[in-house]
Write an enzyme that holds these catalytic residues in place. Structure first.
Site, PDB file in Angstrom:
ATOM      1  N   GLU A  59       1.470  11.901  -6.280  1.00  0.00           N
ATOM      2  CA  GLU A  59       0.016  11.716  -6.187  1.00  0.00           C
ATOM      3  C   GLU A  59      -0.816  12.836  -6.801  1.00  0.00           C
ATOM      4  O   GLU A  59      -2.042  12.871  -6.609  1.00  0.00           O
ATOM      5  CB  GLU A  59      -0.413  11.470  -4.721  1.00  0.00           C
ATOM      6  CG  GLU A  59       0.207  10.210  -4.144  1.00  0.00           C
ATOM      7  CD  GLU A  59      -0.252   9.831  -2.759  1.00  0.00           C
ATOM      8  OE1 GLU A  59      -0.075   8.658  -2.375  1.00  0.00           O
ATOM      9  OE2 GLU A  59      -0.803  10.709  -2.051  1.00  0.00           O
TER      10      GLU A  59
ATOM     11  N   GLU B 196       3.953   2.483  -2.999  1.00  0.00           N
ATOM     12  CA  GLU B 196       3.548   2.898  -1.642  1.00  0.00           C
ATOM     13  C   GLU B 196       2.482   1.936  -1.127  1.00  0.00           C
ATOM     14  O   GLU B 196       1.533   1.621  -1.843  1.00  0.00           O
ATOM     15  CB  GLU B 196       2.934   4.310  -1.609  1.00  0.00           C
ATOM     16  CG  GLU B 196       3.893   5.451  -1.552  1.00  0.00           C
ATOM     17  CD  GLU B 196       3.198   6.780  -1.193  1.00  0.00           C
ATOM     18  OE1 GLU B 196       2.186   6.741  -0.461  1.00  0.00           O
ATOM     19  OE2 GLU B 196       3.658   7.823  -1.646  1.00  0.00           O
TER      20      GLU B 196
END
Length: 880
Positions: A458, A555
């Site tokens: 991320e 995710e």
């Protein structure tokens, strides 16, 4: 067998002179002495191990996971600690080279032998070798590893970095964590995360040994297969890492006996650590059996034999496993869609990745036993998963993790250990990262389970969407640092070390498109490229329109609470309510406890028992129902999107929900509780990841049923839709579609009918009084699981009654059975064996029959009496 295992006892001398043939290895694992900085504490400590574990084992602290101990025991990580051991030097000093090998030091330490500093460490993810021959004594030798407080060290490093900040400074207050973990090369989540406690660990977390040799020794062996499609030939690239004392030469013979393949190479060994690369061309007359992911084939391996000789004398001999499989990450234009595809081809076959994300299985890695690993990974496979992402805020897992994944056919998406942060790029930081990456790639390269390397978790998204409020004028500095770390260093090393796997700089990322945009895309969450992470706790999770129709979902998820039996050992009676200090303390995601109830309340009555303990256990249950249904809906959306392009979006080829496992007993996004107990979500995953699956949903008040198939062969399938009344166990009516072709590896709509028309043909059914179940069948019978579709929220269902379910436990030849009897329709029937570990054949199901028999597989010896005493059965109407 894993690469580090080849080191010990290898026959390694390349010289005709009669000298000791083996590396002499002295393991220093076992009992050491541990002291704190002012020596007020001195205690025995096991190595491998950690300071917290040692303190608990010697009775100085309670279970660190008990109640609020994560905060009570902050002092441990604020102190400095020293590990000390003595060992004999007599058999070591007469060798030409003596190395102290530390496989894992957590984290910042000074290493002393007999009072002399022999080395320093600053990276939990590296192996360190220090030459110690000159400091050895004949008698006892005292080895000291002095560890600095990681919290104070991180703070000092942050303060020394004065030119500009490297965010985030600290975790959110709700996590009760420590600051500046991004300045230390250690497990990033050890300073806290939104699913885990703050235990900034310290210790010798992997093995310690002394290795002594005269001429050379083999440090590492790795092998990776390459397939040349134009020649239809496999080649095995073999890398030997050799530590050489004296210049010498010899023959290296590499053979794969079962494939009738053998090659001999002449080699020169020059002093120092030398990497030797060999290409072994597999005999084309041999039929090579390929390694396949779970559900797509078997996982065979071959023995690779390595033999070294000089003047006819065998002087080196070892072996390892070699697997054959190819992997490609396909990013190419799609007809009818802007953007690029994003999917994996294994052995030339497109494979939909089904699975989850893996986090550290314990705050203290010495507690992650082989049994714990095997239980968690077997549970993943038992839920029809074929992939796990080893997330970048934890640790590169131990060798056994990857061995089991190889054996079970679990593909591993391997992050490098950088997560949710910017990182410094000073020379010393980059240097230790470079060594970390080289070591980890060489250690893991032989594992066929590892199919992709990814630079971070991320961090591209954090930069692109400005998580850290970086002023526009400073942004180029951070982008430059990002490219320096992940592209110029990590990516460059990976591509040099391993030409057989794809590399992504981040996750989520737009992949090839991010590269075109200078490695930081304007929107790394773009569903037309790469992979996406998506979370939404406020929108109705039953509405598939809220989900991104992405190429690959790496995710997504929803929280739930674990079972009462999991919480009970770390809590006391006053903690057992949803608004207790304990319930708040365990929740590390801001607003998480309320978000769960708000999402649940969209479709369910919230528990209303006047008895506090019942209301608490019922609330735990309803969060698990909510989570299971939410993740089911989202995963089924991704699976049915694999063959479609709608408004330019689709061809989804991966669904990895967040997260598989837990690090402690607390609310989280996991489907497996701490200890391995299956949540309702994991039982649902067993169905929604089935190889053949019916998916039902509504679009404009029309019911559609898709047939999803991961199989290689084509099928002829029909949908069978059954309409049932909430008030009656006997079905109202059944409809069947015609047989349709469902090609292997596709999702095809095979049933379509307006809901109103469907109900009109079914007696007195309305949306509120009836529900749908459906399955797929061919001429031989049912294929895949039975699925359900609710026409209204269960809280609005009319005719739903208390089912008064009774249960009988019996012993069978292969285990235990549980027979249920129900008086009425029962949604989300949940069987719980309390503290008896094990799992049911099915759970959390919709009961539409008067009787149902399940099996229970216990993970320890038990009895009918204990199981009958422990069993509770809950269904939806029991909680309000």
């Amino acid at each position: 067998m894993s690469p580090r295992a080849f080191v010990l006892g290898v026959l390694c001398v390349l010289s005709p002179v009669p000298v000791p043939a083996h590396t002499h290895t002295l393991s220093l694992d076992g009992k050491w002495t541990l002291t704190n900085s002012n020596a007020s504490l001195s205690l025995p400590a096991q190595v491998p191990g950690s300071v917290h574990t040692a303190l608990q084992q010697q009775g100085y602290i309670q279970d660190p996971y008990f109640r609020f101990n994560d905060v009570s025991y902050r002092w441990i990580a604020l102190d400095n600690w020293t590990y000390t051991v003595t060992f004999p030097g007599s058999q070591l000093r007469d060798r030409q080279k003596v190395l102290l090998v530390l496989d894992g030091v957590d984290t910042v330490s000074t290493v002393q032998l007999n009072g002399m500093v022999v080395g320093k460490t600053d990276n939990m993810f590296r192996r360190y070798d220090f030459s110690i021959r000159d400091w050895l004594q004949d008698g006892d030798n005292e080895l000291k590893v002095s560890l600095l407080s990681p919290v104070l060290y991180a703070s000092e490093r942050r303060n020394a970095h004065s030119a500009y900040r490297v965010p985030p400074e600290c975790p959110p207050d709700v996590q009760r964590g420590e600051c500046h973990v991004n300045f230390v090369r250690k497990e990033q989540s050890s300073f806290s995360w939104d699913w885990g406690p703050s235990f900034p660990t310290m210790g010798l977390w992997r093995g310690v040994r002394v290795e002594a040799f005269d001429v050379l020794q083999l440090s590492q062996l790795s092998s990776v297969p390459l397939y040349n499609s134009s020649l239809s030939q496999w080649t095995v690239q073999v890398q030997l890492l050799v530590d050489v004392v004296l210049k010498t030469s010899g023959q290296i013979t590499l053979s794969i006996p079962e494939l009738h393949t053998e090659h001999t190479f002449s080699s020169q060994f020059v002093p120092g650590e030398t990497g030797l690369s060999f290409s072994v061309h597999v005999n084309t007359s041999s039929q090579v059996r390929l390694w396949w992911p779970n559900g797509h084939g078997e996982q065979p391996f071959y023995r690779l034999l390595v033999r070294g000789s000089q003047d006819g004398v065998v002087i080196l001999s070892t072996e390892s496993k070699v697997y054959f499989r190819s992997v490609e990450l396909v990013q190419e234009p799609i007809v009818g869609s802007p953007g690029l595809s994003f999917y994996f081809r294994i052995n030339g076959k497109p494979v939909f990745l089904k699975g989850s994300n893996w986090i550290p299985a314990h705050s203290f890695q010495d507690r992650v036993t082989p049994a714990v690993l095997r239980n968690l990974l077997q549970s993943a496979v038992d839920a029809n998963m074929n992939a796990l992402r080893v997330w970048g805020g934890g640790v590169y897992e131990q060798d056994l993790f990857y061995d089991i994944c190889d054996e079970l056919g679990v593909m591993v998406w391997q992050d490098f250990m950088f997560a949710c942060a910017m990182y410094p790029t000073e020379d010393d930081f980059l240097q230790t990262v470079r060594e970390e990456v080289v070591q980890q790639v060489r250690r893991l390269a032989s594992h066929p389970s590892v199919i992709i390397w990814s630079g971070n978790n991320e961090n591209e998204a954090a930069l692109a969407t400005d998580w850290f409020n970086i002023p526009a004028s400073q942004r180029p500095t951070y982008v430059k640092d990002y490219v320096t770390l992940y592209v110029d260093n990590i990516r460059a090393i990976v591509q040099q070390e391993d030409q057989t796997r794809p590399f992504l700089v981040s996750s989520p990322t737009n992949g090839a498109e991010s590269e075109q945009e200078g490695w930081v895309a304007s929107n790394p969450y773009d569903p037309l490229y790469g992979d996406t992470h998506f979370y939404s706790y406020v929108q109705d999770c039953w509405d598939w329109r809220t989900f991104p129709r992405t190429r690959f979902a790496s995710e997504y998820g929803f929280q739930s609470w674990p079972s009462f039996s999991t919480l009970q050992p770390v809590s006391i009676k006053e903690d057992w309510s949803y608004d207790s200090d304990f319930a708040s303390h365990r929740q590390h995601h801001e607003g998480g406890n309320q978000q769960m109830l708000q999402q649940a309340a969209l479709h369910f009555h919230l528990p209303s028992s006047t008895q506090a303990s019942s209301r608490f256990t019922h609330t735990l249950y309803i969060t698990q129902v909510m989570q299971a249904q939410c993740v089911k809906t989202q995963t089924e959306f991704y699976r049915r999107s694999r063959s479609e392009i709608i408004e330019g979006k689709g061809h989804t080829m991966g669904a990895l929900y967040w997260q598989l496992n837990d690090i402690w007993q607390a609310p989280s996004w996991s489907s497996l509780e701490f200890g391995g107990k299956w949540k309702m979500l994991h039982y649902f995953a067993q169905d929604f990841f089935a190889a053949v699956l019916p998916v039902g949903f509504e679009d404009d008040d029309t019911l559609l049923v898709y047939a999803v198939s991961d199989l290689s062969q084509d099928l002829q399938l029909r949908a069978v839709v059954t309409v049932s009344s909430w008030a009656d166990l006997d079905p109202a009516c059944t409809l069947k579609s015609d047989l349709l072709l469902v090609p292997g590896g596709s999702a095809v709509p095979i049933f379509k009918q307006p809901v109103a028309a469907l109900l009109a043909g079914c007696g007195r059914c309305t949306r509120l009084t009836c529900l749908l179940t459906f399955h797929l069948e061919d001429d031989s019978g049912q294929q895949g699981p039975t699925n359900h579709h609710f026409l209204c929220s269960p809280k609005d269902a009319e005719g739903l009654q208390r089912p008064n379910i009774t249960a009988k436990v019996q012993q069978e030849e292969t285990g235990y059975s549980v027979t249920l009897r129900s008086a009425s329709v029962a949604p989300f029937v949940w069987l719980d064996m309390g503290a008896v570990p094990g799992r049911f054949s099915s759970n959390g199901f919709l009961m539409l029959s008067r009787n149902r028999t399940l099996t229970f597989s216990a993970w320890r010896p038990t009895s009918v009496e204990e199981l009958s005493r422990s069993l509770t059965v809950t269904s939806l109407t029991d909680v309000y």
